[in-house]
Design a protein around this motif. Structure first.
Motif, PDB file in Angstrom:
ATOM      1  N   VAL A 134      30.519 -34.176 -18.455  1.00  0.00           N
ATOM      2  CA  VAL A 134      31.502 -35.183 -18.046  1.00  0.00           C
ATOM      3  C   VAL A 134      31.284 -36.484 -18.813  1.00  0.00           C
ATOM      4  O   VAL A 134      32.234 -37.150 -19.213  1.00  0.00           O
ATOM      5  N   VAL A 135      30.020 -36.856 -19.039  1.00  0.00           N
ATOM      6  CA  VAL A 135      29.738 -38.053 -19.833  1.00  0.00           C
ATOM      7  C   VAL A 135      30.225 -37.855 -21.270  1.00  0.00           C
ATOM      8  O   VAL A 135      30.794 -38.768 -21.881  1.00  0.00           O
ATOM      9  N   LEU A 136      30.038 -36.658 -21.804  1.00  0.00           N
ATOM     10  CA  LEU A 136      30.507 -36.388 -23.162  1.00  0.00           C
ATOM     11  C   LEU A 136      32.012 -36.603 -23.279  1.00  0.00           C
ATOM     12  O   LEU A 136      32.515 -37.019 -24.329  1.00  0.00           O
ATOM     13  N   GLU A 137      32.739 -36.323 -22.196  1.00  0.00           N
ATOM     14  CA  GLU A 137      34.191 -36.486 -22.209  1.00  0.00           C
ATOM     15  C   GLU A 137      34.605 -37.942 -22.433  1.00  0.00           C
ATOM     16  O   GLU A 137      35.714 -38.216 -22.891  1.00  0.00           O
ATOM     17  N   SER A 138      33.721 -38.890 -22.090  1.00  0.00           N
ATOM     18  CA  SER A 138      34.050 -40.307 -22.239  1.00  0.00           C
ATOM     19  C   SER A 138      33.786 -40.831 -23.648  1.00  0.00           C
ATOM     20  O   SER A 138      34.123 -41.970 -23.958  1.00  0.00           O
ATOM     21  N   MET A 139      33.198 -39.995 -24.504  1.00  0.00           N
ATOM     22  CA  MET A 139      32.857 -40.426 -25.858  1.00  0.00           C
ATOM     23  C   MET A 139      34.025 -40.216 -26.815  1.00  0.00           C
ATOM     24  O   MET A 139      34.917 -39.413 -26.560  1.00  0.00           O
ATOM     25  N   THR A 140      33.992 -40.923 -27.935  1.00  0.00           N
ATOM     26  CA  THR A 140      34.967 -40.675 -28.987  1.00  0.00           C
ATOM     27  C   THR A 140      34.632 -39.325 -29.629  1.00  0.00           C
ATOM     28  O   THR A 140      33.494 -38.852 -29.554  1.00  0.00           O
ATOM     29  N   PRO A 141      35.601 -38.677 -30.282  1.00  0.00           N
ATOM     30  CA  PRO A 141      35.319 -37.394 -30.930  1.00  0.00           C
ATOM     31  C   PRO A 141      34.149 -37.460 -31.908  1.00  0.00           C
ATOM     32  O   PRO A 141      33.258 -36.597 -31.878  1.00  0.00           O
ATOM     33  N   ALA A 142      34.119 -38.482 -32.769  1.00  0.00           N
ATOM     34  CA  ALA A 142      33.035 -38.586 -33.754  1.00  0.00           C
ATOM     35  C   ALA A 142      31.690 -38.806 -33.064  1.00  0.00           C
ATOM     36  O   ALA A 142      30.662 -38.263 -33.493  1.00  0.00           O
ATOM     37  N   GLN A 143      31.703 -39.596 -32.014  1.00  0.00           N
ATOM     38  CA  GLN A 143      30.476 -39.865 -31.267  1.00  0.00           C
ATOM     39  C   GLN A 143      29.942 -38.597 -30.618  1.00  0.00           C
ATOM     40  O   GLN A 143      28.740 -38.290 -30.682  1.00  0.00           O
ATOM     41  N   ARG A 144      30.845 -37.838 -30.020  1.00  0.00           N
ATOM     42  CA  ARG A 144      30.438 -36.602 -29.340  1.00  0.00           C
ATOM     43  C   ARG A 144      29.889 -35.579 -30.331  1.00  0.00           C
ATOM     44  O   ARG A 144      28.833 -34.980 -30.094  1.00  0.00           O
ATOM     45  N   VAL A 145      30.604 -35.377 -31.437  1.00  0.00           N
ATOM     46  CA  VAL A 145      30.162 -34.397 -32.426  1.00  0.00           C
ATOM     47  C   VAL A 145      28.826 -34.815 -33.026  1.00  0.00           C
ATOM     48  O   VAL A 145      27.916 -33.990 -33.188  1.00  0.00           O
ATOM     49  N   THR A 146      28.688 -36.088 -33.339  1.00  0.00           N
ATOM     50  CA  THR A 146      27.430 -36.581 -33.906  1.00  0.00           C
ATOM     51  C   THR A 146      26.268 -36.380 -32.949  1.00  0.00           C
ATOM     52  O   THR A 146      25.197 -35.880 -33.332  1.00  0.00           O
ATOM     53  N   PHE A 147      26.469 -36.759 -31.698  1.00  0.00           N
ATOM     54  CA  PHE A 147      25.400 -36.643 -30.705  1.00  0.00           C
ATOM     55  C   PHE A 147      24.982 -35.190 -30.494  1.00  0.00           C
ATOM     56  O   PHE A 147      23.787 -34.873 -30.483  1.00  0.00           O
ATOM     57  N   ILE A 148      25.954 -34.300 -30.326  1.00  0.00           N
ATOM     58  CA  ILE A 148      25.629 -32.895 -30.074  1.00  0.00           C
ATOM     59  C   ILE A 148      24.932 -32.273 -31.284  1.00  0.00           C
ATOM     60  O   ILE A 148      23.908 -31.590 -31.142  1.00  0.00           O
ATOM     61  N   LEU A 149      25.456 -32.507 -32.464  1.00  0.00           N
ATOM     62  CA  LEU A 149      24.852 -31.911 -33.656  1.00  0.00           C
ATOM     63  C   LEU A 149      23.439 -32.432 -33.904  1.00  0.00           C
ATOM     64  O   LEU A 149      22.529 -31.667 -34.223  1.00  0.00           O
ATOM     65  N   HIS A 150      23.255 -33.755 -33.761  1.00  0.00           N
ATOM     66  CA  HIS A 150      21.939 -34.326 -34.070  1.00  0.00           C
ATOM     67  C   HIS A 150      20.943 -34.188 -32.920  1.00  0.00           C
ATOM     68  O   HIS A 150      19.840 -33.672 -33.092  1.00  0.00           O
ATOM     69  N   ASP A 151      21.321 -34.662 -31.722  1.00  0.00           N
ATOM     70  CA  ASP A 151      20.350 -34.722 -30.630  1.00  0.00           C
ATOM     71  C   ASP A 151      20.139 -33.390 -29.933  1.00  0.00           C
ATOM     72  O   ASP A 151      19.045 -33.126 -29.427  1.00  0.00           O
TER      73      ASP A 151
END
Length: 311
Positions: A134-151
């Protein structure tokens, strides 16, 4: 007699097993990026379609097919996320990520399961619990993709930058802001055993239609959100406050006395499933902190309950 040579296009692809072995990874990645198992499956199918649209020579020129598949799948997800906000504006009611069952429970509920269902390929860990998604839903697309791929998947910022079309430094900033969102929105959760006990107490109080017991289990600022996707009688707006939410659950229990409530693992955490005539009609996920339920997500949308449907 000499056997004529087999046509090049008919020879087995020596890398087929290696390519198809990436499916699990791609499903895991796409589900976390999109919050939808159906969309994740579509992304993986499209990714493989693009791979096999290339000639054998083009495929052989790719040093790391796994990295290529991840890059393509991530870009498809990024495009979908960019269009998701417009689609969500047309969605009836609140949108909640698709809930996933624990694998053994899913297999036990569906004796004929073959292991081909994408739900079985998603690893259940903290990066798929409902509060996190649900928190991921509040992120921008680039922010979400970056966070998931890196972290989550540990790709370097250089690799992520190539996918999202930003510089590595910009991606580092995106990941930092995403972590800040996660820390702010997610207080420390109760231990798993304690969560299970509180959810069990909630189930018993709900079945007993005990408003006082329900109120005592809920945080004063609790929020209950339902996703019906247009289902009749679904709550279209979140319900806030423990007294209001407790009364709502008691109303539901009185309106549907023949519904069975089962304890199940939902996205890796203790949850509840409501069944009527053997069919799953509601899946509920809980956010438990400081021995109180802070958030409840109830999914009624039949399209999101495919993995919970018994055969």
């Amino acid at each position: 007699m000499t056997t004529p040579p087999e046509p090049a296009h008919a020879r087995p692809d020596p890398g087929l097993n290696a390519i198809m072995s990436e499916r699990r990874h791609l499903i895991n990645l796409a589900y976390r990026l999109l919050g939808s198992l159906a969309d994740a499956e579509d992304v993986v199918q499209e990714t493989y379609t693009r791979w096999y649209a290339m000639s054998r020579q083009q495929q052989d020129a790719i040093d790391s097919p796994g990295a290529w598949l991840t890059r393509v799948a991530s870009r498809i997800c990024l495009d979908l996320l960019r269009s998701a906000r417009a689609r969500r504006e047309r969605y009836v009611g609140e949108w909640i990520p698709e809930p996933l069952p624990e694998h053994t429970e899913w297999s036990a509920a569906r004796p004929g399961a073959t292991g081909t269902d994408p739900a079985q390929h998603v690893t259940l860990d903290e990066s798929v619990n409902m509060a996190f998604l649900v928190v991921l839903e509040s992120m921008t697309p680039a922010q979400r993709v970056t966070f998931i791929l890196h972290d989550v998947f540990r790709y370097s910022f250089a690799e992520v930058a190539e996918i999202v079309g930003r510089t590595p430094a910009a991606c580092r900033q995106l990941a930092t802001s995403a972590r800040r969102r996660i820390r702010t929105a997610q207080p420390p959760s109760a231990p798993a055993a304690r969560q299970a006990g509180i959810v069990r107490d909630f189930k018993q109080a709900w079945e007993a239609k005990d408003i006082d017991a329900l109120v005592n289990l809920l945080d004063p600022d609790v929020t209950g959100t339902a996703d019906g996707g247009g289902v009749v009688n679904a709550v279209l707006r979140p319900i806030e406050g423990r007294e209001r939410l407790a009364r709502r659950f008691v109303e539901i229990a009185r309106m549907a006395p023949d519904v069975s409530i089962l304890e199940r693992t939902v996205n890796g955490r203790p949850g509840l499933v409501a069944q009527q005539d053997g069919a799953t009609v509601v899946v509920m996920a809980f956010d438990v902190a400081s021995d109180r339920i802070k958030r409840i997500w109830a999914v009624l949308n039949p399209e999101k309950l495919r993995s919970w449907t018994e055969n």
